[in-house]
Motif scaffolding. Structure first.
Motif, short mmCIF file in Angstrom:
data_model
loop_
_atom_site.label_atom_id
_atom_site.label_comp_id
_atom_site.label_asym_id
_atom_site.label_seq_id
_atom_site.Cartn_x
_atom_site.Cartn_y
_atom_site.Cartn_z
N GLN A 45 51.18 4.65 65.67
CA GLN A 45 51.66 5.63 66.91
C GLN A 45 52.22 6.22 65.32
OE1 GLN A 45 54.97 4.25 69.19
NE2 GLN A 45 55.41 6.03 69.56
N TYR A 46 53.20 5.42 64.22
CA TYR A 46 53.80 6.36 63.63
C TYR A 46 53.03 6.61 61.99
CZ TYR A 46 57.56 5.19 66.06
OH TYR A 46 58.81 5.01 66.98
N LEU A 47 51.73 6.18 61.92
CA LEU A 47 51.14 6.49 60.50
C LEU A 47 50.38 7.70 60.89
CD1 LEU A 47 50.25 4.51 58.75
CD2 LEU A 47 47.77 3.78 59.60
N GLU A 48 50.73 8.26 59.43
CA GLU A 48 50.40 9.73 58.64
C GLU A 48 49.96 9.61 57.79
OE1 GLU A 48 51.50 14.02 59.23
OE2 GLU A 48 52.63 12.89 60.24
N VAL A 49 49.13 9.72 56.72
CA VAL A 49 48.76 10.10 55.49
C VAL A 49 48.28 11.50 54.89
CG1 VAL A 49 47.10 9.10 53.85
CG2 VAL A 49 47.09 8.21 56.24
N HIS A 50 49.96 12.00 54.08
CA HIS A 50 49.63 13.76 53.93
C HIS A 50 49.17 13.23 52.96
CE1 HIS A 50 53.17 13.21 56.90
NE2 HIS A 50 53.45 12.00 56.18
N ALA A 51 49.03 12.57 51.79
CA ALA A 51 48.26 12.50 50.50
C ALA A 51 47.42 11.57 49.99
CB ALA A 51 48.32 13.43 49.75
N GLY B 41 46.11 9.50 46.92
CA GLY B 41 44.42 9.99 45.54
C GLY B 41 44.74 8.69 44.76
N ARG B 42 43.65 8.79 43.36
CA ARG B 42 43.38 7.59 43.21
C ARG B 42 44.10 5.74 43.41
NH1 ARG B 42 40.16 7.70 37.91
NH2 ARG B 42 40.25 5.66 38.36
N SER B 43 45.01 6.08 43.06
CA SER B 43 46.62 4.76 42.28
C SER B 43 48.09 6.04 43.45
CB SER B 43 46.49 5.17 41.31
OG SER B 43 46.89 6.01 40.68
N GLU B 44 47.94 6.40 44.14
CA GLU B 44 49.32 6.80 44.57
C GLU B 44 48.59 7.13 46.56
OE1 GLU B 44 51.70 9.65 42.60
OE2 GLU B 44 50.16 10.60 42.16
N ALA B 45 49.83 7.00 46.94
CA ALA B 45 49.74 7.89 48.32
C ALA B 45 50.92 8.39 49.65
CB ALA B 45 48.75 6.87 49.40
N ASP B 46 50.87 8.99 50.03
CA ASP B 46 51.95 10.01 50.72
C ASP B 46 52.62 9.59 51.75
OD1 ASP B 46 54.53 11.05 51.70
OD2 ASP B 46 53.97 13.06 51.51
N VAL B 47 52.56 8.90 52.69
CA VAL B 47 52.52 8.00 54.13
C VAL B 47 53.78 8.15 54.96
CG1 VAL B 47 51.12 6.12 55.64
CG2 VAL B 47 50.49 6.75 52.85
N LEU C 258 57.11 7.33 52.55
CA LEU C 258 56.84 5.86 51.12
C LEU C 258 55.84 6.83 50.46
CD1 LEU C 258 56.64 3.19 53.69
CD2 LEU C 258 58.54 3.43 51.57
N HIS C 259 56.49 7.10 49.22
CA HIS C 259 55.49 7.54 48.26
C HIS C 259 54.70 6.27 47.29
CE1 HIS C 259 54.22 7.93 44.10
NE2 HIS C 259 53.54 9.30 44.59
N TYR C 260 53.72 5.60 47.87
CA TYR C 260 52.70 4.09 47.14
C TYR C 260 52.77 5.00 45.36
CZ TYR C 260 52.91 1.99 51.74
OH TYR C 260 52.81 1.69 53.28
N ASP C 261 52.85 3.83 44.97
CA ASP C 261 51.80 3.88 43.49
C ASP C 261 51.86 2.19 42.84
OD1 ASP C 261 51.49 4.19 41.22
OD2 ASP C 261 54.17 4.32 40.33
#
Length: 155
Positions: free
Chosen positions: A38-44, A46-52, A63-66
């Motif tokens: 319900q809350y999950l949204e992937v904004h961007a 990449g190969r080794s990072e994400a904005d979720v 969160l910015h995932y690295d």
């Protein structure tokens, strides 16, 4: 601000656990109970990072995932309805000679408003056993995913 530190050992390799941490598809809540579809949204991504954005039960955080370091995933809170400041999660992995992986997990919770500050105190005071249990469930679910079974037995 509350900082909670865990150590856990898993049969999963660092690559397998990173793959689970960075799988933002449907059913994520089966691995991570505090991340519902319900809350999950992937904004961007990449190969080794994400904005979720993810969350559950009325609490969400962006969160910015690295995961550019193969033995470490850093999740930094960039926005939330309760968390701010230095909030986030860090997973560090160390391979063992027996094929298992030692995980070092640090969760930082800094409230950005009254609700967040109260939750931060609760998490810091009473939340460690709850979060530890959630991590144990995640480890079992990731191991089960990697072996292709519905459940995982842990020794």
């Amino acid at each position: 601000m509350s900082t909670i530190h865990f150590k856990e050992t898993t049969d999963s390799t660092p690559e397998q656990f990173v793959a689970a941490l960075t799988d933002f598809g449907p059913g994520r809540s089966q691995l991570f109970g505090n991340s519902t579809d319900q809350y999950l949204e992937v904004h961007a991504r990449g190969r080794s990072e994400a904005d979720v954005t993810e969350g559950s039960r009325g609490i969400w955080e962006r969160l910015h995932y690295d995961w550019s370091n193969p033995d470490r995933v850093v999740m930094t809170t960039t926005d939330s309805n309760v968390w701010g400041g230095h909030s986030g999660h860090t997973y560090t992995f160390a391979r063992r000679p027996d094929g298992k992986t030692d995980m070092d997990v640090v969760v930082v919770r800094e409230g950005k408003n009254l609700r967040g500050r109260v939750l931060g105190v609760v998490v810091g005071t009473f939340g460690k056993p709850v979060l530890k249990h959630a991590l144990e469930k995640t480890v079992k679910a990731v191991e089960a995913r990697n072996t292709g079974t519905g459940t995982a037995e842990r020794s």
